[in-house]
Structure formats: structure tokens, C-alpha cells
Design an enzyme around this catalytic site. Structure first.
Site, PDB file in Angstrom:
ATOM      1  N   LYS A  68       0.797  -1.228   0.000  1.00  0.00           N
ATOM      2  CA  LYS A  68       0.000   0.000   0.000  1.00  0.00           C
ATOM      3  C   LYS A  68       0.833   1.285   0.000  1.00  0.00           C
ATOM      4  CE  LYS A  68      -4.461  -1.246   0.258  1.00  0.00           C
ATOM      5  NZ  LYS A  68      -5.539  -0.699  -0.595  1.00  0.00           N
ATOM      6  N   SER A 317       0.646  -9.830  -0.526  1.00  0.00           N
ATOM      7  CA  SER A 317       0.392  -8.390  -0.490  1.00  0.00           C
ATOM      8  C   SER A 317       0.710  -7.708   0.832  1.00  0.00           C
ATOM      9  CB  SER A 317      -1.061  -8.104  -0.868  1.00  0.00           C
ATOM     10  OG  SER A 317      -1.940  -8.772   0.020  1.00  0.00           O
TER      11      SER A 317
END
Length: 420
Positions: A68, A317
Site C-alpha cells: 500500500k 500483499s
């Protein structure tokens, strides 16, 4: 049943058409020296179980513990001096929050983060540690998001959306550039999907560099908002998003990310909760890497690929998970794998019976980790006792051998479901 939403805003298709590979390379340059270029890890284990040559892209090792940061920094770095002076606000279940907080601190910008009240404390404290102001509100992302919009309107902050933003998804797309640069003959890239920002950016960058590479999104069955949108041909809102992959617990995909996915994404695979927990356990055991539920979605999908003998990159992720949650997920994964077995057996209340059961379990190489006597459960006789036993086992075949051995010695057992 999913609730249908209105079609994408008219300008989303124009944004998609006017976004090119130069924009991704610009973002990559912007992130130079800020993000880690996480190196691929070849996995013998995941290669064997999938029938493909599998590499892991460990974004759980990224600064802030997730991909992110890429999108958050790219977005905030593009703001004008006037916009930076206003400060930024966002809503997030955790990883985007930390990315925005990290980026804002680097760039000297005030950051306010709205997080669901249910957010794991690890993510809340990590976000505060980067200097951001954290506001806890609501039971999930959607409620926190709605409240963040109210605060934005009230205070004039600049909004940094966790996924439905062009500059954010361009930043996420730099992940694909790193993958292709390191593994030039990659055949497919698997990417976790929440609201769609990560998979949109990766799909865009991948297809514009090498259209022959497949990009496959992976969603939890319980929160498959992008698949629902693509199947319906329009944005829909799911009735719920209850999943151990809390970072992907999004009910409604973004209209912009939906538009990018329509054009560039090849396929979406969904995985169930047991598959997610099993993938997490495998990653820990085989690679000694920690990830969160959302982080292992791509690993959970490897056995569902409809091709073999290809070079596949599975993106991990994120790795922001608190210890109590990790412990609970590992325990559940062990039960699913047949590595923990619990049963109840009624025994005559006399000396030697417990020893007999213990010997049978020992002979079958089952390690007892918990024993409980319960006379209160027996109503027909005061001369019997219920024994609950929890043992460590090897697999489901081993459990069947234990059950058969107990039956052979006259013990009828009741299997206890620890996942209830």
C-alpha cells in the site's frame, strides 16, 4: 443477493483510455529510494502442489509491511503545496492507513486516518507510530469510509482513497514493473483483490509492457465484490464481507478500478476461508514468512489455476497481522489439515481406563495435548465418565487410524468440531 449500483461515472472510461505506461514509469521514478524492490523468492513447495513454476513476490517485507505504501506515496507526492497544506485523510482497515501515514510523514503532510473500530490493535498502533491521527469508527471499511468523507467535508482535507484513485493504482502498478524486470519470461501474475486498486495497477502495467502475461485477481468467496461487478457488468454492493482476509473485506469495488479491470484483467479466482488459512500455514511452515489473511490469497488460488508448467508469480500483499489473530488462524488451519483432532469417549469410571486410552493413542503416535473428564454430561449412570481428548496428528488418514484403533478396543467416540 448483491445490490446493484449505478454504472461507472462517465469519466472513468476516459481516465482508463488516457492512462498509459509512461504514467506507471513516472510513478516508479517517484517511488525510487522510497519503496523496497522486493526480490522474488522461488518456491519448491508451491511449485509442486500447483504444477507450475512458482515465485513469491514478498510485499509483506515492504516498508510498513504491505504494498500500500506504493500508491499512497505516489498520490501524496503529486499534491500541490496548497493541497499539502490542507492535510490528507483516508479510511482503511490498516495497510493503506500505514502507507498514507508513512508517506505523509516523509513529505511533511498532516494525515488523519479513519479505521473501523474492529481493526487489530497492531495496525492501529503502527499507524499512530508514523505520526498520523487515528479516528476509530464503525464495524467495517464502508462505515469508516463514510465517516471519513464527513470529516473531509468538515475540515477540507485532501482525500487519499485506498483503491479508487488513479495515482494510487499507478503506484501499485510499479509492483508489476519489478516482477517483469526480474522474471522476464513470467507467464502469469496472481494478485489479491479488495477494492481493486492493486490488481488494477498490476494489470494495467503488465498488459502495457507485455500483453502476453496473464493477470489473475484472487478474492475471498465471502467478499468477492470485483467478481460480482464483472459478472453483472456494473458495480454491485455485497450484503456482507466477512472473511479472515480482513484487508480485502470490501463490499463495493471502485468504479475506476472496475473500469481498469474490465479492460486489463484476465480472470478472477475465488478462494474459501479454509483455503486461505491453509495457505497461511504453508507459507509459515515452508518459507518461514508471516503474512496476513489477505496477503496469502494468491497462494490459496495456486491449485485452482487451469494451466500447468508455467512461470507464475504469486504476490504476497501484506504481513500486518497481530499475534492473537495469527495464532487463531494457525490453530484453525491445523484443524482443517487434520493436524489437530478432538474427540469424546464414554468410559467406565474405574481405574485403568484412562491408561488404556492413552496407550492406544501412544501406539498410534498421537500426541495428547489436552484431556478433560466430565461426569456431569453423563445422565444415565454414575459409573461412567466422558473423556474429551485433543491430540496432535499427522493428517486425516492418521485420524482415521486412531478412530479405528479405538473402535477395535471397544471405544465408541464422538468427533468434536473445533471450528464451531
Amino acid at each position: 443477493m448483491a445490490e446493484e449500483k449505478k454504472d461507472s461515472a462517465p469519466n472513468t472510461d476516459a481516465i482508463v483510455e488516457n492512462t498509459g505506461i509512461a504514467d506507471v514509469y513516472r510513478a516508479d521514478k517517484q517511488l525510487s529510494g522510497i519503496v523496497k524492490k522486493t526480490k522474488l523468492i522461488h518456491s519448491d513447495f508451491f511449485s509442486e502442489i500447483s504444477g507450475n513454476d512458482v515465485y513469491l513476490k514478498p510485499e509483506n517485507m515492504q516498508h510498513t509491511g504491505a504494498f500500500k505504501l506504493r500508491g499512497a506515496y505516489n498520490k501524496i507526492s503529486q499534491l500541490s503545496d496548497e493541497e499539502r497544506a490542507k492535510g490528507v485523510i483516508t479510511s482503511s482497515a490498516g495497510n493503506h492507513a500505514q502507507g498514507v501515514a508513512f508517506a505523509a510523514k516523509k513529505l511533511g503532510v498532516k494525515a488523519v486516518i479513519c479505521m473501523p473500530a474492529t481493526t487489530p490493535i497492531l495496525k492501529v498502533e503502527a499507524t499512530k507510530a508514523y505520526g498520523a491521527e487515528v479516528v476509530l469508527h464503525g464495524d467495517g471499511f464502508d462505515e469508516a469510509y463514510k465517516y471519513s468523507l464527513e470529516l473531509q467535508k468538515k475540515h477540507g482535507y485532501v482525500y487519499v482513497h485506498p483503491f479508487n484513485d488513479r495515482e494510487v493504482l499507478l503506484g501499485q502498478g510499479t509492483t508489476a514493473l519489478e516482477i517483469i524486470n526480474e522474471l522476464k519470461d513470467v507467464d502469469a501474475i496472481l494478485v489479491p483483490v479488495g477494492g481493486g486498486g492493486f490488481v488494477s495497477g498490476v494489470a494495467l502495467a503488465t498488459k502495457l509492457v507485455n500483453p502476453g502475461v496473464k493477470v489473475i485477481g484472487v478474492e475471498p468467496e465471502n467478499a468477492a465484490c470485483m467478481k460480482a461487478a464483472l459478472d453483472a457488468g456494473k458495480i454491485v454492493t455485497l450484503p456482507g464481507a466477512d472473511t479472515v482476509a480482513d484487508g480485502c473485506a470490501v463490499k463495493t469495488a471502485g468504479d475506476l478500478t472496475f473500469a481498469f479491470c474490465k479492460k486489463y484483467l484476465d480472470e478472477i479466482i475465488t478462494v474459501n476461508e479454509m483455503e486461505i488459512m491453509s495457505a497461511l500455514l504453508s507459507l509459515i511452515e515452508k518459507h518461514k514468512l508471516i503474512a496476513e489473511g489477505a496477503g496469502v490469497l494468491s497462494l490459496a488460488a495456486l491449485e485452482k489455476l487451469n494451466f500447468k508448467n508455467k512461470k507464475v508469480v504469486a504476490v504476497i500483499s501484506g504481513g500486518n497481522i497481530d499475534i492473537s489473530t495469527l495464532s487463531a488462524l494457525i490453530d484453525k488451519a491445523l484443524i482443517v489439515r487434520g493436524r489437530i483432532f478432538c474427540f469424546a469417549v464414554m468410559l467406565p469410571d474405574k481405574p485403568g481406563e484412562l491408561l488404556n486410552v492413552s496407550k492406544i493413542l501412544s501406539d498410534e503416535n498421537a500426541n495428547v495435548i489436552k484431556l478433560e473428564h466430565d461426569q456431569a454430561r453423563v445422565t444415565d449412570s454414575f459409573k461412567k465418565v466422558v473423556l474429551e481428548v485433543t491430540v496432535e496428528t499427522h493428517n486425516h488418514e492418521h485420524i482415521n487410524r486412531i478412530v479405528n484403533a479405538l473402535k477395535k478396543h471397544g471405544y465408541e467416540i464422538e468427533k468434536i468440531d473445533l471450528l464451531r
